[in-house]
Design an enzyme around this catalytic site. Structure first.
Site, PDB file in Angstrom:
ATOM      1  N   CYS A 239       0.875  -1.131  -0.077  1.00 53.73           N
ATOM      2  CA  CYS A 239      -0.029  -0.106  -0.726  1.00 53.73           C
ATOM      3  C   CYS A 239       0.967   1.449  -0.100  1.00 53.73           C
ATOM      4  O   CYS A 239       1.253   1.672   1.268  1.00 53.73           O
ATOM      5  CB  CYS A 239      -1.026  -0.150   1.407  1.00 53.73           C
ATOM      6  SG  CYS A 239      -2.108   0.992   1.651  1.00 53.73           S
TER       7      CYS A 239
ATOM      8  N   CYS B 101      -0.619   3.897   2.569  1.00 53.99           N
ATOM      9  CA  CYS B 101      -0.327   3.525   3.542  1.00 53.99           C
ATOM     10  C   CYS B 101       1.482   3.942   3.951  1.00 53.99           C
ATOM     11  O   CYS B 101       1.320   4.677   5.049  1.00 53.99           O
ATOM     12  CB  CYS B 101      -0.457   2.207   4.001  1.00 53.99           C
ATOM     13  SG  CYS B 101      -1.778   1.519   3.310  1.00 53.99           S
ATOM     14  N   ASP B 102       2.339   3.622   3.426  1.00 58.06           N
ATOM     15  CA  ASP B 102       3.892   3.801   3.829  1.00 58.06           C
ATOM     16  C   ASP B 102       4.582   4.126   2.549  1.00 58.06           C
ATOM     17  O   ASP B 102       5.978   4.561   2.786  1.00 58.06           O
ATOM     18  CB  ASP B 102       3.745   2.348   3.269  1.00 58.06           C
ATOM     19  CG  ASP B 102       3.640   1.041   4.883  1.00 58.06           C
ATOM     20  OD1 ASP B 102       3.095   1.801   5.218  1.00 58.06           O
ATOM     21  OD2 ASP B 102       3.174  -0.084   3.571  1.00 58.06           O
TER      22      ASP B 102
HETATM   23  C1  LIG Z   1       0.713  -4.088   5.455  1.00 55.42           C
HETATM   24  C2  LIG Z   1      -0.615  -3.382   5.555  1.00 55.42           C
HETATM   25  C3  LIG Z   1      -0.719  -1.365   5.804  1.00 55.42           C
HETATM   26  C4  LIG Z   1      -1.348  -1.022   5.881  1.00 55.42           C
HETATM   27  N1  LIG Z   1      -1.423   0.403   6.147  1.00 55.42           N
HETATM   28  C5  LIG Z   1      -2.644   1.337   6.470  1.00 55.42           C
HETATM   29  C6  LIG Z   1      -1.965   2.623   7.030  1.00 55.42           C
HETATM   30  O1  LIG Z   1      -1.402   3.366   6.752  1.00 55.42           O
HETATM   31  N2  LIG Z   1      -3.517   3.292   6.780  1.00 55.42           N
HETATM   32  C7  LIG Z   1      -4.856   3.198   6.363  1.00 55.42           C
HETATM   33  O2  LIG Z   1      -6.070   3.712   6.527  1.00 55.42           O
HETATM   34  N3  LIG Z   1      -4.799   1.332   5.562  1.00 55.42           N
HETATM   35  C8  LIG Z   1      -3.732   0.352   5.622  1.00 55.42           C
HETATM   36  N4  LIG Z   1      -3.691  -0.520   4.806  1.00 55.42           N
HETATM   37  C9  LIG Z   1      -5.374  -1.062   4.434  1.00 55.42           C
HETATM   38  C10 LIG Z   1      -6.036  -1.523   6.080  1.00 55.42           C
HETATM   39  O3  LIG Z   1      -5.937  -2.341   6.522  1.00 55.42           O
HETATM   40  C11 LIG Z   1      -7.353  -1.741   5.480  1.00 55.42           C
HETATM   41  O4  LIG Z   1      -7.605  -1.050   4.607  1.00 55.42           O
HETATM   42  C12 LIG Z   1      -8.541  -2.179   6.628  1.00 55.42           C
HETATM   43  O5  LIG Z   1      -8.031  -3.102   6.599  1.00 55.42           O
HETATM   44  C13 LIG Z   1      -9.917  -2.998   5.835  1.00 55.42           C
HETATM   45  O6  LIG Z   1     -10.768  -3.088   7.113  1.00 55.42           O
HETATM   46  P1  LIG Z   1     -11.642  -4.027   6.727  1.00 55.42           P
HETATM   47  O7  LIG Z   1     -12.258  -4.726   8.824  1.00 55.42           O
HETATM   48  O8  LIG Z   1     -12.526  -4.017   6.081  1.00 55.42           O
HETATM   49  O9  LIG Z   1     -11.028  -5.942   6.725  1.00 55.42           O
HETATM   50  P2  LIG Z   1      -9.623  -6.684   7.296  1.00 55.42           P
HETATM   51  O10 LIG Z   1      -8.402  -5.404   8.071  1.00 55.42           O
HETATM   52  O11 LIG Z   1      -9.108  -7.221   5.968  1.00 55.42           O
HETATM   53  O12 LIG Z   1     -10.543  -7.552   8.511  1.00 55.42           O
HETATM   54  C14 LIG Z   1     -10.981  -8.760   8.239  1.00 55.42           C
HETATM   55  C15 LIG Z   1     -12.076  -9.267   8.733  1.00 55.42           C
HETATM   56  O13 LIG Z   1     -12.229 -10.166   8.723  1.00 55.42           O
HETATM   57  C16 LIG Z   1     -11.823 -11.521   9.021  1.00 55.42           C
HETATM   58  N5  LIG Z   1     -12.862 -12.496   8.405  1.00 55.42           N
HETATM   59  C17 LIG Z   1     -12.418 -13.160   7.002  1.00 55.42           C
HETATM   60  N6  LIG Z   1     -12.976 -13.672   6.612  1.00 55.42           N
HETATM   61  C18 LIG Z   1     -13.742 -14.427   7.286  1.00 55.42           C
HETATM   62  C19 LIG Z   1     -14.260 -15.532   8.283  1.00 55.42           C
HETATM   63  N7  LIG Z   1     -14.979 -16.421   7.470  1.00 55.42           N
HETATM   64  N8  LIG Z   1     -15.004 -15.133   9.306  1.00 55.42           N
HETATM   65  C20 LIG Z   1     -15.218 -14.239  10.306  1.00 55.42           C
HETATM   66  N9  LIG Z   1     -14.277 -13.350  10.055  1.00 55.42           N
HETATM   67  C21 LIG Z   1     -13.583 -13.467   8.971  1.00 55.42           C
HETATM   68  C22 LIG Z   1     -10.890 -11.841   9.188  1.00 55.42           C
HETATM   69  O14 LIG Z   1     -10.099 -12.072  10.426  1.00 55.42           O
HETATM   70  C23 LIG Z   1     -10.158  -9.916   9.964  1.00 55.42           C
HETATM   71  O15 LIG Z   1     -10.451 -10.113  11.309  1.00 55.42           O
HETATM   72  C24 LIG Z   1      -2.998  -1.141   5.427  1.00 55.42           C
HETATM   73  C25 LIG Z   1      -3.066  -2.592   4.987  1.00 55.42           C
HETATM   74  C26 LIG Z   1      -1.436  -3.852   4.816  1.00 55.42           C
HETATM   75  C27 LIG Z   1      -2.022  -4.780   3.938  1.00 55.42           C
END
Ligand SMILES: Cc1cc2nc3c(=O)[nH]c(=O)nc-3n(C[C@H](O)[C@H](O)[C@H](O)COP(=O)(O)OP(=O)(O)OC[C@H]3O[C@@H](n4cnc5c(N)ncnc54)[C@H](O)[C@@H]3O)c2cc1C
Length: 320
Positions: free
Chosen positions: A140, A143-144
């Site tokens: 990302c 982000c980084d």
């Molecule tokens: C390395 C990295 C760095 C990042 N840095 C930043 C940053 O600096 N700033 C920023 O704004 N964004 C950043 N992001 C992006 C950010 O992490 C995502 O946009 C955000 O986490 C999305 O949130 P979400 O809740 O939609 O999903 P996710 O964070 O992907 O969470 C998904 C959840 O669903 C659960 N899940 C999946 N399938 C199932 C199932 N079948 N049963 C139960 N649970 C399930 C998983 O366990 C997880 O808890 C970064 C991403 C990465 C990978």
């Protein structure tokens, strides 16, 4: 609720414990909906793999991804969200109340469901990529990218994601290499034009990353080079870089919902614009699982709040 069947009866089940799922948990718990929240395999979601988060409001000095997610989780628990550290393995949204089964073979019947299963960045599959993820390897640029001001970085990929990441990084880094396995980019002409007109972007054609190299210093580590293989000549070459951005796309975690909800061609959950409503009444989706564009924690959290408010409105029709 008299016609609910199954082992456990719930008003609202939230699937996912990233910023979207946990924020919907905070809102739903504060609205007395007593949500049951399945955390899945990655408790805290993608951000637990991030190091310093500098763009989440409220933390002027930044905050470690893990710490941020611990705080959000604590807040959800404080208001009464019922967190369960297991995964949902199967759903049936074609009958009502909805039915969900977890990996402990517990069946839950639910009046309403919020899906927040996020997305996963596609990776190259190299052991060294896994080793340096968060320490020089990123998925990302928004982000980084800031950490690579004045440094040399490589972006792997040839589509629009890679092009946009490279253009963004070119404003920060001193040099950006695009590593692409073909002899032309798949990105749109407008992005290609920008790439070829940006003096500090150089495309290395017909090449794949064979290895990411780095060093460990005490408790931390950093990337310092990548080894490339020319796919036409098999020739290997090493270039020095401070960071590697893998930009070969994301896949939304929606396998579970195929045939149950309408998905886009790219397999994201379709939601009605301006809401988190899906094609099935009573099922809501928030965060990266419905967002092919922004993929940021603050946006996921915001849409988590929307989903809880939408679910609350839907559940107003029931007496419990
Ligand atoms: C390395 C990295 C760095 C990042 N840095 C930043 C940053 O600096 N700033 C920023 O704004 N964004 C950043 N992001 C992006 C950010 O992490 C995502 O946009 C955000 O986490 C999305 O949130 P979400 O809740 O939609 O999903 P996710 O964070 O992907 O969470 C998904 C959840 O669903 C659960 N899940 C999946 N399938 C199932 C199932 N079948 N049963 C139960 N649970 C399930 C998983 O366990 C997880 O808890 C970064 C991403 C990465 C990978």
């Amino acid at each position: 609720m008299s016609n609910i069947t199954g082992e456990e009866k719930r008003n609202l089940v939230i699937i996912g414990s990233g910023p979207a799922g946990l924020t919907s948990g905070i809102y739903a718990a504060r609205a007395d909906l007593h949500p049951l929240l399945y955390e899945g395999l990655i408790s805290g979601g993608q951000l637990i793999n991030a190091t310093l988060i500098e763009n989440y409001p409220g933390f002027p000095d930044g905050i470690q991804g893990m710490e941020l997610m611990e705080k959000i989780k604590k807040q959800a628990i404080k208001f009464g969200a019922d967190l369960r550290f297991s995964s949902i393995e199967k759903v049936d949204f074609l009958q009502y109340p909805f039915l969900l089964w977890d990996d402990n073979d517990i069946a839950i019947s639910a009046l309403s469901v919020i899906i927040a299963t996020g997305s996963s960045p596609r990776l190259l599959g190299l052991p060294s990529e896994k080793e340096y993820l968060g320490y020089g390897v990123s998925t990302c640029a928004t982000c980084d990218g800031y950490f690579y001001k004045g440094k040399v970085v490589a972006v792997v990929g040839g589509g629009d994601t890679a092009a946009i990441e490279a253009i963004y990084l070119a404003n920060l880094a001193s040099k950006v290499y695009i590593i692409h396995r073909r002899d032309q980019l798949r990105a749109c002409t407008c992005n290609q034009k920008k790439i070829f007109n940006t003096p500090n972007i150089e495309v290395i054609w017909d090449s794949v990353v064979e290895e990411i190299k780095g060093e460990t210093k005490g408790f931390t580590k950093n990337v310092n080079a990548i080894v490339l293989k020319n796919v036409k000549t098999n020739e290997l070459k090493t270039i020095n870089v401070d960071g590697v951005f893998i930009a070969i796309g994301h896949h939304p975690n929606t396998e579970l919902f195929e045939g149950q909800l309408e998905l886009t061609n790219d397999k994201y959950i379709k939601t009605i614009p301006g809401s988190t409503k899906t094609s099935v009444e009573g099922i809501f989706a928030c965060g990266d699982v419905r967002d092919p564009i922004y993929k940021q924690a603050v946006i996921a959290a915001g849409s988590g709040a929307m989903a809880a408010i939408d679910a609350q409105k839907f559940l107003e029709n029931f007496n419990f």
